[in-house]
Design a protein around this motif. Structure first.
Motif, short mmCIF file in Angstrom:
data_model
loop_
_atom_site.label_atom_id
_atom_site.label_comp_id
_atom_site.label_asym_id
_atom_site.label_seq_id
_atom_site.Cartn_x
_atom_site.Cartn_y
_atom_site.Cartn_z
N ALA A 131 73.71 115.74 22.13
CA ALA A 131 74.50 114.68 22.70
C ALA A 131 73.94 113.56 23.13
O ALA A 131 72.81 113.44 23.65
N ALA A 132 74.63 112.70 22.63
CA ALA A 132 74.08 111.18 22.92
C ALA A 132 73.76 110.83 24.41
O ALA A 132 72.72 110.26 24.84
N SER A 133 74.95 111.42 25.36
CA SER A 133 74.59 111.20 26.91
C SER A 133 73.80 112.42 27.53
O SER A 133 74.03 112.41 28.93
N ALA A 134 73.09 113.03 26.96
CA ALA A 134 72.56 114.54 27.56
C ALA A 134 71.48 113.96 28.47
O ALA A 134 71.14 114.84 29.32
N GLY A 135 70.86 112.66 28.59
CA GLY A 135 70.03 112.27 29.67
C GLY A 135 70.70 112.26 31.05
O GLY A 135 70.10 112.18 31.93
N MET A 136 72.14 112.57 31.18
CA MET A 136 73.04 112.46 32.39
C MET A 136 72.63 114.02 33.06
O MET A 136 73.08 113.95 34.19
N ILE A 137 72.42 114.81 32.35
CA ILE A 137 72.24 116.26 32.72
C ILE A 137 71.28 116.16 33.93
O ILE A 137 69.94 115.82 33.55
N ASP A 138 71.28 117.04 34.88
CA ASP A 138 70.47 116.89 35.96
C ASP A 138 69.52 118.29 35.88
O ASP A 138 68.13 118.26 36.40
N ARG A 139 70.20 119.45 35.52
CA ARG A 139 69.34 120.74 35.28
C ARG A 139 70.04 121.53 34.41
O ARG A 139 71.42 121.41 34.02
N MET A 140 69.41 122.44 33.78
CA MET A 140 69.82 123.51 32.86
C MET A 140 69.35 124.78 33.10
O MET A 140 68.13 124.90 33.39
N LEU A 141 70.35 125.75 32.74
CA LEU A 141 69.97 127.22 32.79
C LEU A 141 70.48 127.61 31.51
O LEU A 141 71.63 127.44 31.20
N THR A 142 69.28 128.30 30.51
CA THR A 142 69.77 128.67 29.39
C THR A 142 69.77 130.08 29.47
O THR A 142 68.73 130.77 30.09
N VAL A 143 70.48 130.81 28.59
CA VAL A 143 70.53 132.29 28.70
C VAL A 143 70.40 132.83 26.99
O VAL A 143 71.24 132.60 26.32
#
Length: 309
Positions: A131-143
């Motif tokens: 996503a072009a705006s992924a820089g707006m994400i502050d934290r990620m949890l992946t499973v």
């Protein structure tokens, strides 16, 4: 309302529609926190061929604990399925470049307070980087986050899985014009483009993009700066440690931590690729995830297998 009353309350998701840049409309739900000042916002990205409603109980769990949560179906799936799926050429890449981008913009517009986070299951942990705006994400949890390259399936199941997903699936897709996963009892029906991207995926995700676009794919993935906690489970035949690490290797701009959990960590014999989002894990895995989502603290430090960034 007391904390005890909040935790026992029933929270219903508000149906929403999100229009993507190309006009495709996605169906989803917005779960508002059971308090006036939320501790943050969470977008839940499903696995391939899994309905968003599978994650509704986890969304309700998070909403009871103070998060605004958004669940949604990718184009071609569930509430975002067109009338005619046959011949539909939606692709995996569009789930990230168009669908997640639109959902992210929606959540930014409607967020109230706190960090903006993503919980991504399987392909849902890879898509944010497109996503072009992924820089707006502050934290990620992946499973179990990976993109189903067959060379990193669990060795003991690799042949069976190769036949299932890389021989049977493309054959059925060519015959029906879409993959009839529901008829086979494997997963939800998939658009032709998604099924074929899975079936013919190479070692590198960007190889399915035209050559002139591949540098941009890598640039977008590298632009993600949100800290990532990546969960793998030892009996997950798809989200193996090598597959999870391969996904993390794309997020070169982020601080990355991977943990390997076992069924015995939660008093189970098996968990597999889907089990952690079953509500039988409310008092275990679900509660553990709050440490990361609320405080950016790894609740399983002894299980770390790699980190980067």
């Amino acid at each position: 309302m007391s904390d005890e009353a909040i935790l026992s309350s029933t929270i219903s998701g508000q149906p929403i529609s999100i229009r993507c840049e190309d006009g495709v409309v996605l169906g989803g739900h917005l779960w508002r926190a059971a308090r006036s000042a939320p501790v943050g916002s969470v977008i839940i990205n499903p696995a391939t061929g899994v309905l968003a409603r599978y994650y509704h109980r986890y969304a309700q769990f998070l909403a009871r604990r103070g998060f605004d949560v958004l669940t949604y179906d990718y184009r071609g799936i569930g509430q975002s399925r067109p009338q005619q799926l046959r011949g539909c050429h939606y692709r995996w890449r569009e789930w990230g470049e168009r669908d997640f981008e639109a959902v992210l913009q929606f959540m930014v517009k409607h967020r109230r307070d706190g960090p903006l986070m993503v919980v991504g299951h399987s392909i849902g942990g890879f898509l944010p980087g497109l996503a072009a705006s992924a820089g707006m994400i502050d934290r990620m949890l992946t499973v179990g986050a990976q993109y189903a390259w067959w060379g990193e399936y669990a060795p003991r199941r690799r042949l069976r899985l190769f036949v299932k997903w890389h021989i049977v699936m493309p054959t059925m897709t060519a015959f029906y014009g879409y993959f009839p996963g529901r008829r086979l009892g494997w997963l939800e029906d998939l658009p032709r483009g998604v099924a074929n991207e899975w079936s013919f995926r190479g070692r590198r995700f960007e190889s399915s993009h035209p050559k002139g676009e591949r540098k941009e794919v890598l640039r977008r993935m590298a632009a993600v700066t949100a800290p990532i906690l990546a969960v793998a489970v030892c009996d997950d035949e798809l989200g193996t440690v090598p597959a999870v690490r391969r996904t993390l290797d794309y997020y070169t701009g982020a601080q990355r931590t991977a943990v390997l959990l076992t069924p015995s960590d939660f008093g189970r014999d098996t968990i597999g690729h889907f089990g952690l989002f079953h509500d039988s894990h409310t008092a275990g895995f679900w509660t553990d995830t709050l440490s990361w989502l609320q405080e950016e603290r790894n609740p399983w430090p002894a299980s770390s297998v790699n980190s980067g960034g």
